[in-house]
Design a protein around this motif. Structure first.
Motif, PDB file in Angstrom:
ATOM      1  N   ALA A 190      35.683  36.174  44.324  1.00 27.93           N
ATOM      2  CA  ALA A 190      35.323  36.856  45.138  1.00 27.93           C
ATOM      3  C   ALA A 190      35.903  36.836  46.703  1.00 27.93           C
ATOM      4  O   ALA A 190      36.659  35.964  46.496  1.00 27.93           O
ATOM      5  CB  ALA A 190      33.747  36.452  45.634  1.00 27.93           C
ATOM      6  N   ARG A 194      33.512  41.558  48.671  1.00 28.85           N
ATOM      7  CA  ARG A 194      33.754  42.108  47.442  1.00 28.85           C
ATOM      8  C   ARG A 194      33.510  41.089  46.323  1.00 28.85           C
ATOM      9  O   ARG A 194      33.949  39.936  46.351  1.00 28.85           O
ATOM     10  CB  ARG A 194      35.342  42.560  47.345  1.00 28.85           C
ATOM     11  CG  ARG A 194      35.549  43.938  48.071  1.00 28.85           C
ATOM     12  CD  ARG A 194      36.970  44.185  48.457  1.00 28.85           C
ATOM     13  NE  ARG A 194      37.362  44.403  46.909  1.00 28.85           N
ATOM     14  CZ  ARG A 194      38.733  44.200  46.499  1.00 28.85           C
ATOM     15  NH1 ARG A 194      39.623  43.955  47.341  1.00 28.85           N
ATOM     16  NH2 ARG A 194      39.141  44.299  45.074  1.00 28.85           N
ATOM     17  N   GLY A 195      32.921  41.341  45.447  1.00 31.31           N
ATOM     18  CA  GLY A 195      32.433  40.454  44.354  1.00 31.31           C
ATOM     19  C   GLY A 195      33.555  40.299  43.276  1.00 31.31           C
ATOM     20  O   GLY A 195      34.303  41.110  43.201  1.00 31.31           O
ATOM     21  N   CYS A 197      34.723  40.344  39.117  1.00 36.89           N
ATOM     22  CA  CYS A 197      34.510  41.235  38.185  1.00 36.89           C
ATOM     23  C   CYS A 197      33.324  39.994  37.343  1.00 36.89           C
ATOM     24  O   CYS A 197      33.494  39.088  37.073  1.00 36.89           O
ATOM     25  CB  CYS A 197      35.708  41.205  37.020  1.00 36.89           C
ATOM     26  SG  CYS A 197      35.200  42.221  35.502  1.00 36.89           S
ATOM     27  N   ASN A 198      32.379  41.030  36.858  1.00 36.29           N
ATOM     28  CA  ASN A 198      31.076  40.656  36.119  1.00 36.29           C
ATOM     29  C   ASN A 198      31.144  41.163  34.770  1.00 36.29           C
ATOM     30  O   ASN A 198      30.139  40.745  34.083  1.00 36.29           O
ATOM     31  CB  ASN A 198      29.773  40.601  36.804  1.00 36.29           C
ATOM     32  CG  ASN A 198      29.340  42.175  36.726  1.00 36.29           C
ATOM     33  OD1 ASN A 198      29.958  43.074  36.384  1.00 36.29           O
ATOM     34  ND2 ASN A 198      28.068  42.255  37.053  1.00 36.29           N
ATOM     35  N   CYS A 200      30.906  44.129  33.452  1.00 38.83           N
ATOM     36  CA  CYS A 200      29.727  45.118  33.481  1.00 38.83           C
ATOM     37  C   CYS A 200      30.336  46.382  32.609  1.00 38.83           C
ATOM     38  O   CYS A 200      29.615  47.034  31.749  1.00 38.83           O
ATOM     39  CB  CYS A 200      29.112  45.521  34.360  1.00 38.83           C
ATOM     40  SG  CYS A 200      30.022  46.282  35.681  1.00 38.83           S
ATOM     41  N   CYS A 207      33.455  50.821  40.554  1.00 42.60           N
ATOM     42  CA  CYS A 207      32.857  49.285  40.538  1.00 42.60           C
ATOM     43  C   CYS A 207      31.813  49.055  41.505  1.00 42.60           C
ATOM     44  O   CYS A 207      32.540  48.998  42.573  1.00 42.60           O
ATOM     45  CB  CYS A 207      34.041  48.423  40.460  1.00 42.60           C
ATOM     46  SG  CYS A 207      33.683  46.711  40.251  1.00 42.60           S
ATOM     47  N   HIS A 209      30.516  46.538  42.202  1.00 39.25           N
ATOM     48  CA  HIS A 209      30.687  45.084  42.702  1.00 39.25           C
ATOM     49  C   HIS A 209      31.684  45.095  43.389  1.00 39.25           C
ATOM     50  O   HIS A 209      32.314  43.995  44.228  1.00 39.25           O
ATOM     51  CB  HIS A 209      30.922  44.167  41.636  1.00 39.25           C
ATOM     52  CG  HIS A 209      29.722  44.288  40.548  1.00 39.25           C
ATOM     53  ND1 HIS A 209      28.544  43.803  40.666  1.00 39.25           N
ATOM     54  CD2 HIS A 209      29.710  44.930  39.278  1.00 39.25           C
ATOM     55  CE1 HIS A 209      27.718  44.170  39.725  1.00 39.25           C
ATOM     56  NE2 HIS A 209      28.651  44.738  38.558  1.00 39.25           N
TER      57      HIS A 209
END
Ligand SMILES: Cc1cc2nc3c(=O)[nH]c(=O)nc-3n(C[C@H](O)[C@H](O)[C@H](O)COP(=O)(O)OP(=O)(O)OC[C@H]3O[C@@H](n4cnc5c(N)ncnc54)[C@H](O)[C@@H]3O)c2cc1C
Ligand code: SF4
Length: 530
Positions: A190, A194-195, A197-198, A200, A207, A209
């Motif tokens: 993070a 901004r997170g 990458c998960n 998805c 994106c 996230h």
């Protein structure tokens, strides 16, 4: 026509290059206006926030008013179709974020092979700019690629290889190829709001996230924080020239209501990409510049380059879930550097991918036929969705003078401007490279245990990496700009986007575009001060 308050620098285009130039100049205290013909992307435009996202992929793209048309010349290879994003952030809003550095030899093809042109600078001059762009974007990667030139550790740890990429890597391992983590402009950790990458999937369409380091949430945000003004829905239509014809005075642009304005500026930096930048130069004719601006060499629009592309898909008996994860998170650079023993000049990179999207995409791309429905459709989807993976390769195109962008003599867009006319063809070298790619990709999938292996060759000229058309060099008769991005003809007119590439290089260009843009902006600041 209204005149707008003069600024130090007017930047045309807010994409990969324009965002870097604007942020750098504004941070140095310059007054900066960015003209951007498109509009911003809002979270609500990202289709993957909806359950039925596959039905809404088109919602992601800024509405087209017809001003984004291109015309393909009758002699243009039909396997080439442009893909770009004309909105705030440019094509970084739609990109995959695969961010490799070039290798030293890529920039010296004329010295090395007697082909094409040398870049007017060396890898060592670019390296510090690579470091800084990677750091700002939080590029994630690992030092496990034996072919990359020596470099510092990546700013973020690598994104783990997905199931599909691990499967392709197993095939590479069996063949003795060196599959490695891909460097990507995607956060693995993070960063503020901004997170990371998960996994998805569906990164092409934004994106939700914030993990992808597109221009809108990196350099453009920096530019705004230093006072740069982003003027959206503002299309540059002509570069304005002083009476003596030796310097530019600003840019004429149309706003969303069709009103014409002048933005006066001490410097103008063009960042509209390799199609729109030559188009704007060619549209900016005057009695003393009948062939457009910066075109004394006659090379504006020439040497348009687009990579060779190959793609192979395969179906696996067990699940590989090729729709999960960033589009690219593995790479193979064994074929990157030129090798005299091969049947082609130059090199290419292999991308190990997770780009299968969802079941509807799979159906439309691979399964749809009139007789497939009911139980057979269900069974086919069950066998293939989650079981399909693809890998691709991108490689060098040796463009000729005949690969070009110019203005269509008759067809106009909705703004009344001549549409860009494109002519590009790949030659024998590219055909030999493409065949080599197909053989290697197919063997990787075979070694990985795939079946129903399919080599897709209908789009063998990649429409997303647009380069050349205002190439950089030391000789004003053979190039349009110098190593500082300054046009040879007009000292305060600069180009900082993909159009300045003298050769296409083997791989994805955007890290190099941004490194060059940073260098060009800093050289401009130094010159202004000095
Ligand atoms: C689907 C896709 C996937 C990609 N994946 C990758 C990848 O994984 N790795 C990689 O390295 N590259 C990738 N790319 C390529 C990358 O996006 C481009 O190389 C990069 O964005 C080009 O930078 P640029 O500054 O030259 O132009 P752009 O980023 O395209 O920016 C140009 C901007 O200028 C604006 N503009 C143009 N003309 C005018 C005008 N007259 N007035 C005002 N504004 C104007 C446009 O609207 C646009 O916003 C991908 C591209 C696409 C489409
Ligand atoms: S896979 Fe990662 S980068 Fe791609 S959309 Fe999902 S979170 Fe974003």
């Amino acid at each position: 026509m209204s005149a707008v308050k003069p600024v130090d620098t007017c930047v045309v285009g807010s994409g990969a290059s324009g965002s870097v130039v604007a942020a750098t100049l504004a941070a140095a205290g310059q007054s900066v206006v960015i003209l951007e013909s498109g509009r911003p992307t809002r979270p609500s435009h990202i289709p993957t926030i909806r359950d039925d996202w596959e039905q809404h992929l088109r919602d992601f793209f800024p509405p087209s008013n017809g001003a984004d048309r291109v015309h393909y010349d009758a002699d243009c290879d039909p396997r080439f179709r442009v893909s770009r994003f004309k909105g705030v952030g440019g094509s970084t809003m739609h990109y995959e974020g695969f961010y490799p550095r070039m290798h030293p030899g890529d920039l010296k093809r004329r010295s090395q092979l007697g082909m094409a042109a040398d870049w007017p600078l060396d890898y060592d001059e670019l390296a510090p700019y690579y470091d800084r762009v990677e750091s700002r974007l939080g590029v994630s990667g690992a030092l496990d690629n034996p072919f990359e030139p020596p470099r510092p550790p990546y700013p973020n740890p690598p994104i783990a290889m997905s199931c599909a990429v691990q499967r392709a890597k197993a095939g590479c391992d069996r063949l003795g190829l060196h599959a490695a983590h891909a460097p990507v402009a995607i956060l693995s950790r993070a960063d503020g709001a901004r997170g990371p990458c998960n996994f998805c999937g569906g990164c092409w369409f934004g994106c939700m996230h914030g993990a992808i380091s597109n221009a809108q949430q990196t350099y453009l945000a920096d530019a705004a924080s230093h006072g740069a003004e982003l003027r959206i829905a503002s299309s540059a239509v002509r570069i304005l020239l002083a009476r003596d014809g030796r310097r530019v005075t600003g840019v004429e642009y149309l706003d969303a209501d069709g009103a014409l304005h002048n933005q006066d500026a001490r410097n103008v930096v063009l960042c509209g990409n390799a199609i729109e930048t030559p188009r704007l130069l060619l549209m900016s004719t005057r009695h003393d510049h009948p062939d457009g601006l910066a075109n004394s060499s006659g090379l504006v629009g020439r040497y348009f380059s687009a990579h060779v592309q190959a793609k192979v898909t395969a179906v696996f008996d067990d699940r590989v879930d090729g729709y999960k994860g960033p589009n690219i998170n593995g790479q193979v650079q064994d074929f990157w550097d030129h090798d005299d023993a091969r049947s082609f000049a130059g090199g290419y990179v292999i991308a190990l991918r997770n780009a299968e999207l969802g079941p509807y995409y799979l159906y439309r791309q691979r399964l749809a036929r009139p007789t497939l429905f009911g139980a057979e459709l269900l069974e086919t989807l069950t066998d293939t969705f989650g079981h399909t993976a693809n890998i691709s390769a991108y490689g060098e195109h040796f463009a000729t003078e005949n690969d070009r962008v110019d203005l269509h003599p008759e067809i106009k867009d909705t703004l009344g401007l001549p549409v860009p006319r494109i002519r590009i063809r790949h030659g024998d070298n590219e055909a030999a490279m493409h065949e080599h790619m197909g053989g290697i990709l197919t063997s990787i999938m075979e070694a990985a245990g795939g079946r129903q292996i399919r080599f897709e060759s209908d789009r063998s000229i990649l429409g997303t990496h647009l380069m050349g058309t205002c190439r950089m060099g030391t000789d004003p008769d053979q190039s349009v700009v110098d190593a500082d991005g300054r046009t040879h003809d007009i000292g305060n007119l600069l180009i900082a986007d993909g159009s300045l590439f003298p050769t296409s290089t083997p791989s994805n260009p955007t890290l190099t575009i941004q490194a060059m843009a940073l260098r060009i902006a800093e050289r401009l600041i130094a010159r202004d001060r000095g």
